[in-house]
Design a protein around this motif. Structure first.
Motif: not given
Length: 172
Positions: A27, A30, A33
């Motif tokens: 998580e 992500a 990113r």
């Protein structure tokens, strides 16, 4: 029997904690990113949007959140680029159509020295973001706006001050 149940409970608790930690790492990755993609997208929009009527605003915008080397590149081309934009009376607007984060090089602050103990894990994460964008331009020779797609490679680093653009240019 109680010992077996206790061991099984311990094993399950350990596996649960491992899975929960792996989920947190995924998580966080992500989220990082997504933040890198947003920084690259915002910068791309600023860099593709300019007007001959206010080149100072353009150069201020592209220097915002830019790394030292990128700022230097803009300073070097500013006189020539300003002259071209103003003489041709260029108006341009950019928009990002899609992004793809292609890599995280991890801690870019690590020079390979084994004595580096200052890494907090919160900074110096570098990502390469491919940005597919479109730029609409018009100028004296082409008064009707034309729109062209472009693919750009944007390198962003998470620093203590936030996201910083290290490199920006056409994808090769």
């Amino acid at each position: 029997m109680i010992v077996v149940l206790a061991v099984l409970a311990g094993v399950f608790a350990y596996l649960y904690l491992e899975a929960d930690e792996a989920k947190s790492v995924l998580e966080n990755d992500a989220a990082q990113r997504a933040a890198a993609a947003k920084a690259a997208s915002d910068y791309t929009t600023r860099s593709l949007t300019y007007s001959y009527q206010n080149t100072d605003a353009f150069f201020a915008a592209v220097k915002e959140d830019a790394g030292e080397a990128l700022v230097k590149r803009y300073d070097e081309v500013r006189p020539t680029l300003t002259q071209i934009i103003q003489q041709a009376q260029v108006q341009a607007s950019g928009r990002v159509l899609a992004t793809s984060v292609t890599g995280d090089t991890g801690d870019t602050g690590d020079t390979g020295d084994t004595g580096d103990t200052g890494d907090t894990g919160d900074t110096d994460e570098e990502y390469t973001v491919m940005v597919f964008a479109s730029q609409k331009t018009q100028n004296v020779q082409n008064p009707q706006p034309s729109e062209l797609p472009t693919l750009l490679k944007v390198v962003v680093t998470k620093t203590a001050q936030g996201w910083q653009i290290q490199d920006y240019g056409p994808a090769e």
